[in-house]
Design an enzyme around this catalytic site. Structure first.
Site, PDB file in Angstrom:
ATOM      1  N   ASP A  52      -1.682  -7.537 -27.719  1.00  0.00           N
ATOM      2  CA  ASP A  52      -2.302  -8.803 -27.383  1.00  0.00           C
ATOM      3  C   ASP A  52      -3.749  -8.813 -27.900  1.00  0.00           C
ATOM      4  OD1 ASP A  52      -1.940 -11.269 -25.744  1.00  0.00           O
ATOM      5  OD2 ASP A  52      -3.664 -10.455 -24.667  1.00  0.00           O
ATOM      6  N   GLU A  89      -1.736  -9.576 -32.394  1.00  0.00           N
ATOM      7  CA  GLU A  89      -2.455 -10.818 -32.667  1.00  0.00           C
ATOM      8  C   GLU A  89      -3.768 -10.458 -33.352  1.00  0.00           C
ATOM      9  OE1 GLU A  89      -1.341 -13.976 -29.239  1.00  0.00           O
ATOM     10  OE2 GLU A  89      -2.664 -12.374 -28.602  1.00  0.00           O
TER      11      GLU A  89
END
Ligand code: CA
Length: 725
Positions: free
Chosen positions: A409, A438
């Site tokens: 993340d 990400e």
């Protein structure tokens, strides 16, 4: 304006930095004094005397002891306890307090357990032992012993099933914390548990290993799902919302259609990507049905979440059931990816911060938590001991739980050096694990050149036998295909945007290389996708961006997008249920774009929509065909192909894509992103494997000369050499 004394921090062995607001002039060095208890320290120098400033450095004669409590008094501003801050980045601290042992946590040896915790700024650490994970007082509390490098330890005659906490005294105060290295926890993660991992293995686990379903990252077809969403609406499930629902086979819905794992096996995906399954904070494990959360609120990173287990009170159960889930998915031929959220914690005063205040997080000059993550407490991967924690934690999960991949993340929050160590730790355990994250550009809290973001991810190289390095989500093809996720009515290439978005789409088809001004990657290290848990579902996005179009037209647009993804170089990823028109309706034509704490009803996968002839089932069948096609014709997953493409006319976006491998294999994809049927003249014969409405391994027909491409669709043609590479 009120005079504020914001922060006084130890920044080096003899230096204290203070921060006040508003900025002011300290005219005389006598206005500043430093004390340990009632003893005044001798000050050698103070910067900025006589000039307007909000921050200055006080140099003291004696070396500062980071485990002692000092205070500074500034005339007119009052006093402040001095806490260790930037000293953590000093040569002095790094030399003296970097610990590289692999024995942090609770390690069982025979009848004894040795507890070790890194707490260099603590003046006292007490180990508390409990018989229960959630009730009763400690049956024993004992002072731990400070050793080398700031590691405190204690050996006690106890073992598996003992619960424990640490009470840590630092200059910030005395606080109780859970061991970050705790392998399991009691109810709601309030106490760690001593774990003998051999006692947590389900039958058959010892002989069990990682899946072997891919040769390179581009082979991965990833289905991203939340544990509860997966099974809540499965009427026949004994384990709705639990890990164990992934172990159930033979489930059917009211229409007799296979659902759950059997459905996934039939669909043909290679990997299930689980939204957070480490221990997170928000859902009350004693009463999980009372609320829902995605789980991006980490509490205890090394323990599985309790609300998904059948017994959140017993820390052994969550481990065993997690392993049963992994084993069942593996036995179904499906690999397992876990979502890792090391960039922030649920609480700023987490166990990390209670044990070593100010070390694990990024702070502003005035002592505020940085919040590039938007979550209010950015962690500091660049600090060695947090980086080490990430490395230890990821390696542990992959090894102990036999995982096949990890997703990071807000990976752009982390530094490249740490992510390279993570890559090495994970791939040394499982060389076929896929790692992606990400890679958004996360501002300026760390030096831009150090960020593990899209532009720089190719600096991370695969180590050992790894099949790849670290890949990044490709928001360029995501938004290129369907329009901006931030603008409701924004359209993309599949939904009427014409030629304008084709370059963004082609960038994705080429595996994140070619024309894109802000970033590109090597070796197709991208995750190509149209929808994930964030933002609107694809089907809802099309309803918003193309409200004037019929459902049938949007259906065709969805098929077109899926076809383009499945011929693209790189990994294929989609939100669970994208393939069956997943929707999160709020009523009145509105849709939930951020359902992280919405009801189960909004979030559940609606298995009942699968019914012979339903649009949901038709779309699912089409995705299945595309997956079969991609898996049969290796030209689409070969990283060594040459890809070129262009729009046929400047205006409406009709386009072709040529793919060629090194042994004469060719594919031609003709894309019609318009509302009219398109004709195209072929100059040789081709095998059609996708005609826009169906796809698969079989050649649908051999075509030559003039062919028709239906509205909002793409046809996929291959030659005979495209089968092998
Ligand atoms: Ca929890």
């Amino acid at each position: 304006m009120t005079k504020m004394f914001n922060l006084a921090g130890i920044v080096d062995s003899h230096k204290i930095q203070y921060n006040i607001s508003p900025e002011n002039i300290i005219s005389n060095a006598d206005q500043i004094k430093v004390f340990e208890g009632n003893r005044e320290l001798s000050i050698l120098s103070i910067t900025g005397i006589g000039t307007k400033t909000d921050s200055a450095i006080i140099e003291v004669e004696e070396p500062l002891d980071i485990s002692k409590s000092y205070r500074v008094i500034i005339e007119g501003y009052g006093e402040k306890t001095i806490v260790p801050t930037d000293i953590f980045d000093s040569e002095y601290f790094i030399q003296n307090y970097t610990y590289d042992g692999n024995d942090l946590g609770a390690v069982i040896d025979g009848e004894n357990t040795t507890f070790k915790v890194w707490a260099p700024t603590a003046s006292k650490v007490v180990l508390n032992l409990f018989t229960s994970g959630h009730e009763g007082d400690a049956y024993k509390s004992v002072d731990m012993v400070k050793g080398d490098k700031g590691v405190w330890s204690y050996t006690e005659a106890c073992g598996h099933g003992t619960y424990y906490t640490y009470t840590v005294t630092t200059s910030v105060g005395t606080q109780e914390a859970v061991d970050p290295y705790a392998k399991s926890v009691g109810l709601n993660g309030e106490r760690g548990m001593v774990v003998d991992l051999s006692k947590t293995n389900p039958d058959g686990w010892a002989d069990h290993s990682f899946t072997n379903c891919i040769k390179n990252y581009s082979d991965a077809i990833i289905w991203e799902v939340h544990v509860r969403d997966f099974s809540n609406k499965i009427a026949g499930s004994k384990y709705k919302g639990k890990y164990l629902a992934f172990t159930e086979r033979g489930l059917v819905n009211e229409h007799g259609m296979a659902i759950g794992i059997d459905y996934l096996v039939d669909l043909g995906i290679t990997h299930v990507h689980l939204l957070p399954v480490y221990d997170y904070a928000t859902v009350d494990e004693a009463n999980p049905d009372s609320e829902f959360n995605w789980g991006y609120d980490p509490k205890n990173y090394d323990s599985p979440e309790g609300s998904y287990s059948t017994d959140p009170y017993n820390g052994e159960v969550r481990i065993r059931e997690y392993k049963e889930m992994v084993m069942a998915l593996h036995n179904a031929g499906i690999a397992v990816i876990m979502d890792m959220v090391y960039n922030h914690t649920y609480s700023a005063n987490s166990s990390f911060n209670r044990i070593v205040p100010y070390y694990y997080y990024r702070f502003t000059e005035s002592g505020e938590n940085c919040s590039e993550s938007g979550c209010g407490n950015d962690t500091a991967s660049e600090r060695y001991m947090y980086g080490k924690f990430m490395v230890d934690s990821t390696g542990y999960w992959v090894k102990e739980y036999k995982l096949d991949g990890l997703r990071f993340d807000l990976m752009g929050m982390h530094d490249l050096a740490t992510m390279q160590r993570v890559e090495s730790a994970v791939h040394s355990v499982n060389p076929k694990a896929i790692i992606y994250g990400e890679g958004w550009d996360m501002g300026k809290t760390i030096d831009g050149s150090a960020q593990a973001n899209q532009a720089q991810i190719s600096k991370i190289l695969p180590t050992g036998d790894a099949i790849g390095g670290i890949a990044v989500f490709n928001d360029v093809i995501r938004d290129g295909l369907k329009g901006s996720v931030f603008i409701d009515d924004s359209q993309g290439y599949i939904s009427g945007d014409g030629a304008e978005s084709f370059p963004a789409v082609l960038f994705g088809i080429k595996g994140g290389s070619g024309e894109n001004e802000s970033w590109k990657v090597d070796n197709a290290m991208v995750v190509n996708y149209m929808s994930a848990h964030d933002n609107n579902t694809l089907w809802d996005k099309l309803a918003m961006s193309n409200a004037e179009d019929s459902v049938e037209t949007r259906f065709a647009m969805n098929r077109l997008g899926a076809t383009i993804l499945m011929i693209s170089k790189g990994m294929v990823f989609f939100q669970a249920g994208e393939e069956m028109l997943r929707s999160k309706p709020l009523g009145n034509g509105e849709f939930d774009e951020n359902s992280y704490k919405s009801s189960d009803e909004i979030n559940n996968i609606r298995w009942d929509a699968l019914k012979a002839g339903s649009m949901e089932q038709e779309m699912s069948k089409f995705y299945k065909g595309l997956i079969k096609m991609r898996q049969t014709y290796s030209i689409f997953t070969d990283n060594n192909t040459e890809i070129s493409g262009a729009t046929i006319t400047e205006l409406d976006g009709r386009a072709y894509v040529n793919i060629e491998n090194r042994i004469g294999g060719k594919a031609l994809v003709i894309i019609n992103p318009t509302a009219e049927t398109m004709t195209y003249d072929l100059d040789c014969s081709w095998n059609m494997i996708c005609n826009g409405t169906e796809a698969g391994a079989e050649v649908i027909e051999v075509v030559n000369g003039k062919i028709e491409i239906p509205y909002y669709s793409a046809v996929v043609l291959v030659n005979n050499q495209a089968l092998t590479s």
